[in-house]
Write a protein that holds these residues in place. Structure first.
Motif, PDB file in Angstrom:
ATOM      1  N   ARG A  32      50.247 -15.509 -15.807  1.00 12.67           N
ATOM      2  CA  ARG A  32      49.516 -14.282 -15.407  1.00 12.67           C
ATOM      3  C   ARG A  32      48.222 -14.202 -16.220  1.00 12.67           C
ATOM      4  O   ARG A  32      47.995 -13.268 -17.010  1.00 12.67           O
ATOM      5  CB  ARG A  32      50.414 -13.061 -15.647  1.00 12.67           C
ATOM      6  N   GLY A  33      47.389 -15.236 -16.057  1.00 10.64           N
ATOM      7  CA  GLY A  33      46.082 -15.220 -16.706  1.00 10.64           C
ATOM      8  C   GLY A  33      46.130 -15.405 -18.208  1.00 10.64           C
ATOM      9  O   GLY A  33      45.190 -15.029 -18.911  1.00 10.64           O
ATOM     10  N   THR A  60      45.093  -7.214  -9.789  1.00 11.30           N
ATOM     11  CA  THR A  60      44.772  -7.434 -11.191  1.00 11.30           C
ATOM     12  C   THR A  60      45.677  -6.541 -12.034  1.00 11.30           C
ATOM     13  O   THR A  60      46.109  -5.474 -11.603  1.00 11.30           O
ATOM     14  CB  THR A  60      43.300  -7.098 -11.489  1.00 11.30           C
ATOM     15  N   ARG A  96      41.400 -14.384 -15.931  1.00  9.55           N
ATOM     16  CA  ARG A  96      42.629 -13.575 -15.844  1.00  9.55           C
ATOM     17  C   ARG A  96      43.373 -13.796 -14.538  1.00  9.55           C
ATOM     18  O   ARG A  96      44.478 -13.256 -14.358  1.00  9.55           O
ATOM     19  CB  ARG A  96      42.282 -12.092 -16.006  1.00  9.55           C
ATOM     20  N   ASN A  97      42.781 -14.572 -13.610  1.00  6.58           N
ATOM     21  CA  ASN A  97      43.400 -14.771 -12.300  1.00  6.58           C
ATOM     22  C   ASN A  97      44.027 -16.153 -12.119  1.00  6.58           C
ATOM     23  O   ASN A  97      44.535 -16.453 -11.038  1.00  6.58           O
ATOM     24  CB  ASN A  97      42.361 -14.538 -11.199  1.00  6.58           C
TER      25      ASN A  97
END
Length: 290
Positions: A32-33, A60, A96-97
């Motif tokens: 998760r990033g 997000t 973060r992606n």
């Protein structure tokens, strides 16, 4: 031995860094990033986490400590131009992606977990540079250090900014005491510069401000309702601190950014890294009882 690192399969593989002598427990989710999802000390959560958003990979995350790269904040229409070509980057960039990879861990005199993210076909569509990011999370007692390395693996100068987006759990903002070494801030929407007297009006629907020209590289958030004080320190690479919160939400974000929003277009405080070079930075979070 009070230090341990274990991995558990939840929705995502979660690495748990524990300092048992301090009852300090950090959860890191590489998929998760590369983010920290939770940190608890003596059973008290340091960070806020929106569990529903965390569970939905389409959204997000709001919570924990998301990683910002190669931009902080948003761009006008989510677009920037490099070498006469337009590229699309959503708010806070791409790091973060994407899933990160665990490359090292140790439990000698502290818990250390190192993660890596390398450029790939998908990132190159948004950001035309070969790179590697490395983050090392070090937990010792009630102290967390986040070491960062930004490595330019391309054959051209790499422009970027970077940051962290910690969501600190605060259940009653009226019981919060801030020590932020700034005399003014800039409001995101109006761009207005307003003198800062050390406090905000939490009756506002949203507070989203950038604090620059900080007098020292440290700040603190004291939560009198929970008897906790969070002390932050950051290295010289950070030029801007962003304070963000929404009315009715049990968090405040105090975000170290290397450059203000849209720096990739304006050049303000932008990092421009030579081919083969590495930029290093560090953020430290220390929690004490009050």
């Amino acid at each position: 031995m009070s230090f341990s690192i274990s991995a558990t399969q939840n929705q995502y593989i979660t690495y748990i860094l524990s300092d048992e002598s301090a009852l300090s427990r950090l959860e890191v989710v590489p998929e998760r990033g590369g983010m920290i999802a939770r940190w608890s000390i003596e059973g008290q959560d340091v960070f806020y986490l929106d569990e529903e958003r965390f569970a939905n990979p389409e959204l997000t995350v709001r919570g924990g400590v998301p990683i910002l790269f190669p931009i902080c904040g948003d761009l006008p229409d989510n677009v920037y131009v490099y070498d006469n070509k337009a590229y699309h980057l959503k708010q806070h960039g791409l790091a973060r992606n994407f899933p990160w990879e665990v490359i090292e861990q140790s439990t000698d005199s502290s818990c250390k977990l190192t993660l890596s993210l390398k450029s790939n076909e998908e990132t190159l569509k948004m950001y035309p540079f070969d790179f590697e990011l490395r983050l090392m999370y070090e937990l010792q007692g009630k102290n967390l250090k986040i070491y960062q390395e930004y490595i330019n693996k391309s054959d051209k100068v790499m422009p970027f900014s970077f940051g962290l987006h910690p969501y600190f759990l605060v259940k009653d903002k009226e019981q919060m005491v801030l020590d932020i070494p700034a005399s003014s801030y800039q409001v995101k929407d109006t761009k207005e510069i307003i003198p800062f007297d050390g406090s905000f009006d939490f009756r506002e629907e949203e507070i989203d401000v950038a604090l620059k020209s900080l007098k020292r590289p440290s700040a603190s958030i004291q939560d009198r309702a929970r008897g906790l004080k969070v002390n932050l320190k950051w290295s010289d690479e950070y030029s801007t601190m962003v304070f963000w919160t929404l009315k009715g939400k049990e968090y405040v974000c105090f975000e170290p950014w290397s450059a203000p929003r849209n720096a990739i277009s304006t050049g303000e405080s932008l990092t421009e890294l030579e081919p083969g070079a590495t930029c290093e930075a560090m953020v430290e979070i220390d929690v004490t009882s009050v």
